[in-house]
Design an enzyme around this catalytic site. Structure first.
Site, mmCIF file in Angstrom:
data_model
loop_
_atom_site.group_PDB
_atom_site.id
_atom_site.type_symbol
_atom_site.label_atom_id
_atom_site.label_comp_id
_atom_site.label_asym_id
_atom_site.label_seq_id
_atom_site.Cartn_x
_atom_site.Cartn_y
_atom_site.Cartn_z
ATOM 1 N N LYS A 134 1.081 5.514 -7.481
ATOM 2 C CA LYS A 134 1.887 5.509 -6.258
ATOM 3 C C LYS A 134 2.540 6.860 -5.985
ATOM 4 C CE LYS A 134 3.128 0.596 -6.791
ATOM 5 N NZ LYS A 134 2.387 -0.097 -5.742
ATOM 6 N N GLU A 136 12.453 4.413 -3.989
ATOM 7 C CA GLU A 136 12.310 4.390 -2.533
ATOM 8 C C GLU A 136 13.544 3.810 -1.899
ATOM 9 O OE1 GLU A 136 8.854 2.129 -1.431
ATOM 10 O OE2 GLU A 136 7.491 3.736 -2.012
ATOM 11 N N HIS A 163 5.986 -11.091 -3.348
ATOM 12 C CA HIS A 163 5.058 -10.003 -3.035
ATOM 13 C C HIS A 163 3.595 -10.438 -3.008
ATOM 14 C CE1 HIS A 163 8.543 -7.549 -3.274
ATOM 15 N NE2 HIS A 163 8.716 -7.794 -4.553
ATOM 16 N N ARG A 193 -10.682 -1.005 -1.507
ATOM 17 C CA ARG A 193 -11.665 -2.084 -1.664
ATOM 18 C C ARG A 193 -11.591 -2.987 -0.435
ATOM 19 N NH1 ARG A 193 -7.625 -5.846 -2.300
ATOM 20 N NH2 ARG A 193 -5.902 -5.157 -3.599
#
Ligand code: ADP
Length: 653
Positions: free
Chosen positions: A116, A200, A235, A297
Site C-alpha cells: 500500500k 491515513e 470491510h 485481477r
C-alpha cells in the site's frame, strides 16, 4: 487467439471463466482438490486434473503443480480467477518462465501495487489523488504518532501489506495511538509477514467507489465506469452496484481519468480495479476521492459492470491474453441502466456471520436474474473453502427498478441444507438509506441489530411446517389407502431451540387441519407453477416456498427463512450396529398402514409404517438405510410395545 486454457481456481469463478471460454471455442482444463472431485467446475471443464488434498496450501496454492498440469495438458495460458494465486507476482514469473501466458497483468504491475505504501507513492507521481497521510519509510512509533497529530484525528493505521480488512485500526485520539499501532503491526506481521504500517486520515461518511479498468499489451487502457461497494460488513463487500448512486458526469470523468492514469503508470494489461475512497459528507465531489489500492485481477463483483456495459469481461481478458487489442475504445463504451449484485453465503448470521457448511438439499433461484454459482443442488459446502453459494446479479432500467428486482429475487431464492444470509440480504434491500442511495461504508454496522434480527416463527408458521412435514399438499401416491380423512397425526418440530408437538389431520389432499396448543388452523394448499404454494387461512392467502428433507422442513415466507427440524419417531433397530435387525413398535396400538413391501430399498428416515394409538397416528421411520426383508405384522393387527414390525436385511454396504 488462445485455444486452450487452464483455470487455476474453483467454485463460481472457475465456472464463470469456463463458460466464456467455451463460448469462444477455447478448450478448458480444470484443476481440483480431493474435496472438489465432483465439483461443478470439474464437470464443466473439458479436462480436469487432481492437484492435491483439500487444504488450499496443498492444492489451489500449489503453483508448481498447477504449471506442470498446464504443460501436461497442453494449455497455453493460465487463468487465475480471483484469490489464490491471482495476485502473486512470483507465480506469474514462473508461469511466464514455463512458456505459458498468465491471463492477467505482468509480475511487475502486480508488484508495484502489492504494498500500500509503495503504491501510494507511485500514484502521487502519476497524479492520482491519494488519501492524505504518511506512507514513508520511518516506522519510529513516536514519529508516527507525531504524523498522526499532523494529519489530524481520527486516523486509520494500515499494515502496508494488509488486505481483506486485516491489519487496520481506526484511532480516535492520541491516547489510543500506540496500542493501535502495535495491534496493526502485529496483525500485519502475523497475516502477511510484514509489520510496517502507514497512516491515513480517517474519511468520514466514506463511500467505496471503484473503477473497472482494462489494458492490453499495445498500451491501450480504458475504464468501464464505476461500481459502488459501500455496503460492507467488516470491510467485506455485501451488495455491489453500478453505477454509483448520485454519480455525476464530472465526478465519473475525474475518477475514470485517474484510474486510467493509475493503470497506465504500471503498464497495466488485462482486467483490474482501482479502488477509491470517497468523502460523501457533502455529496459526490470531484475533489473528494482518493486512491486506496488497485486490485490486479478480475473482481468478484465484475458482473454488475458486465450488466451495465453489455460487455463480457472474461472475453476481454481472454482476447487481451491472446495478444489482441481491446475490443472497444473509451468512446465506444456506454452505460445502460442499473445493476446490483448480492453475495449469497452459507453463513450463520445470528451467530455473528459464522461460515456454515452443509449439503444443499434444495437449491432454486429466481428466474430472470443472473446467477453465478459453483454449486448445484446436492453439492456440499465444505469447511475447506469460501462458503459462497452464489452471486445474484440483476439489472433494471433505473436504480429503483433494479433494487425491486433484487429484493424479489432474493426472496424467491430457495436454499435448504445450510443456513444462509438470505434474510439479512432481504432486510438490507429495504433499508431506508440503501433504498434511497444514501450509502456509506458504515451503513450496515449502524443498522446491524435490525438487519440480523431473525423473525421468530409464529404459530401459523409452525402449523404450515407441520402440514408440510406430513406431506401437504398430498399427492395420491399411496393408492388403496388415503392419508386424508384419517386420524390426527402427531408431528414434533424444533426450531430456534423451541420444540412443539402439533397434530395434523388431512380432510382432503389440499386441506389440512393443524392444532397447536389448542389453537386450530384450517390450511388450504394450492401448488404454484414455480414450486411454491399458496396457503390460505381464514381468507388470508400467503405465498410460501418450502423444502422438505428427511428430517427437515424449510419454509420461505416473505424474505424470512424458517428451518424446522422434524423429530421423527424412529423405529428402534433391534440389531443396532450389527447386520440385519428389525424395527419394533415403540407403543401399543393398531398397525394402520405400511409404506413398504418386502424387497424395497429404504433410506434412513423413510416412513415404514403407521401405528395408531390413542386415536393418533404415528409414522415410524427407518432407523438406517437398508432393504426390507419382510413385514412381520399384518396391516390391521394389534401390536404391543416392543413387537417387531419390519425386518431389515443385512446391511452389506
Ligand atoms: P484492504 O486491502 O484490507 O481491503 P483497503 O485499504 O482496501 O484495505 O480498505 C478497506 C476498507 O476500509 C475500505 O473499503 C473502506 O471501507 C475502509 N477504509 C479504508 N481507508 C479508509 C480511510 N482512510 N478512512 C475511512 N475508511 C477507510
Amino acid at each position: 487467439m488462445l485455444t486452450k486454457i487452464l483455470i487455476a481456481n474453483r467454485g463460481e469463478i472457475a465456472c464463470r471463466v469456463i463458460e466464456t471460454a467455451h463460448k469462444m471455442g477455447i478448450r478448458t482444463v480444470a484443476v481440483y482438490s480431493d474435496a472438489d472431485a465432483d465439483a461443478k467446475h470439474v464437470a464443466m471443464a473439458g479436462e480436469a486434473y487432481r492437484i492435491g488434498p483439500p487444504a488450499v496450501s496443498e492444492s489451489y496454492l500449489k503453483g508448481d503443480v498447477i504449471i506442470e498440469t498446464a504443460l501436461k495438458s497442453g494449455a497455453e495460458a493460465i487463468h487465475p480467477g480471483y484469490g489464490f494465486l491471482s495476485e502473486n507476482p512470483d507465480f506469474v514469473e514462473s508461469v511466464t518462465a514455463a512458456g505459458l501466458r498468465f491471463i492477467g497483468p505482468s509480475a511487475d504491475s502486480i508488484r508495484a501495487m502489492g504494498l500500500k505504501d509503495a503504491a501510494k507513492t507511485l500514484m502521487e507521481k502519476a497524479g492520482v489523488p491519494v488519501v492524505p497521510g504518511y506512507h514513508g519509510d520511518n516506522q519510529d512509533p513516536d514519529f508516527l504518532a507525531a504524523e498522526a497529530e499532523r494529519i489530524g484525528y481520527p486516523v486509520l493505521i494500515k499494515a502496508r501489506a494488509g488486505g481483506g480488512g486485516k491489519g487496520m485500526r481506526k484511532v480516535d485520539s492520541p491516547a489510543d495511538f500506540s496500542t493501535a499501532l502495535e495491534g496493526a503491526q502485529r496483525e500485519g506481521l502475523a497475516s502477511f509477514g510484514d509489520g510496517r504500517c502507514l497512516i491515513e486520515k480517517w474519511i468520514t461518511t466514506p463511500r467505496h467507489i471503484e473503477i473497472q479498468v482494462f489494458g492490453d499489451d499495445h498500451g491501450n487502457v480504458v475504464h468501464m465506469f464505476e461500481r459502488d461497494c459501500s455496503l460492507q460488513r467488516r470491510h467485506q463487500k455485501v451488495i455491489e452496484e453500478a453505477p454509483a448512486p448520485g454519480m455525476t458526469r464530472e465526478m465519473r470523468q475525474a475518477m475514470g481519468d485517474a484510474a486510467v492514469r493509475c493503470a497506465k503508470s504500471v503498464n497495466y494489461s488485462g482486467a483490474g480495479t482501482v479502488e477509491f475512497i470517497v468523502d460523501a459528507s457533502e455529496g459526490l465531489r470531484p475533489d473528494r476521492f482518493w486512491f486506496m489500492e488497485m486490485n490486479t485481477r478480475l473482481q468478484v463483483e465484475h458482473p454488475v459492470t458486465e450488466m451495465v456495459t453489455g460487455q463480457d469481461l472474461v472475453e476481454w481478458q481472454l482476447l487481451v491474453a491472446g495478444g489482441n487489442k481491446l475490443p472497444l475504445d473509451q468512446n465506444s463504451l456506454t452505460l445502460n441502466g442499473h445493476a446490483f449484485e448480492a453475495r449469497i453465503y452459507a453463513e450463520d448470521v445470528p451467530a455473528g456471520f459464522l461460515p456454515a457448511t452443509g449439503k444443499l438439499e434444495y437449491l432454486k433461484f429466481a428466474d430472470d436474474v443472473r446467477i453465478d454459482s459453483g454449486v448445484r443442488e446436492g453439492d456440499v459446502i465444505s469447511p475447506w473453502y469460501d462458503p459462497m453459494i452464489a452471486k445474484l446479479t440483476c439489472h433494471g432500467s433505473r436504480r429503483d427498478v433494479a433494487l425491486g428486482r433484487l429484493k424479489h429475487a432474493i426472496d424467491e431464492t430457495r436454499i435448504s441444507g445450510s443456513v444462509t444470509n438470505l434474510d439479512f440480504l432481504s432486510r438490507l434491500c429495504t433499508n431506508p438509506l440503501f433504498s434511497t442511495g444514501n450509502v456509506d461504508t458504515g451503513l450496515i454496522e449502524r443498522y446491524i441489530d435490525v438487519l440480523v434480527k431473525t423473525r421468530q416463527a409464529q404459530p401459523v408458521d409452525w402449523a404450515i411446517a407441520a402440514a408440510v412435514a406430513k406431506g401437504a399438499p398430498l399427492k395420491d401416491v399411496h393408492a388403496g389407502w388415503s392419508l386424508w380423512g384419517g386420524l390426527e397425526q402427531v408431528v414434533t418440530l424444533e426450531t430456534a431451540g423451541e420444540t412443539r408437538s402439533l397434530s395434523v389431520r388431512f380432510s382432503s389432499p389440499a386441506q389440512v387441519h393443524v392444532t397447536l396448543d389448542g389453537q386450530g388452523f384450517d390450511l388450504g394448499f394450492a401448488p404454484l407453477d414455480n414450486g411454491d404454494f399458496k396457503v390460505s387461512l381464514d381468507g388470508l392467502v400467503m405465498d410460501v416456498g418450502f423444502a422438505r428433507g428427511a428430517e427437515t422442513v424449510t419454509l420461505f415466507k416473505a424474505g424470512n427463512t424458517f428451518n424446522f427440524h422434524v423429530k421423527q419417531l424412529v423405529g428402534i433397530d433391534t440389531a443396532e450396529g450389527e447386520d440385519g435387525g428389525a424395527v419394533v413398535s415403540p407403543m401399543p396400538g393398531l398397525l394402520k398402514y405400511a409404506f413398504v413391501d418386502a424387497g424395497e430399498t429404504v433410506a434412513k428416515g423413510d416412513p415404514l409404517v403407521v401405528v395408531e394409538a390413542m386415536k393418533m397416528e404415528h409414522t415410524l421411520v427407518a432407523p438406517r438405510d437398508g432393504v426390507v426383508a419382510s413385514l412381520l405384522v399384518a396391516v390391521g393387527a394389534q401390536v404391543d410395545a416392543g413387537d417387531m414390525l419390519v425386518e431389515l436385511e443385512e446391511d452389506d454396504v
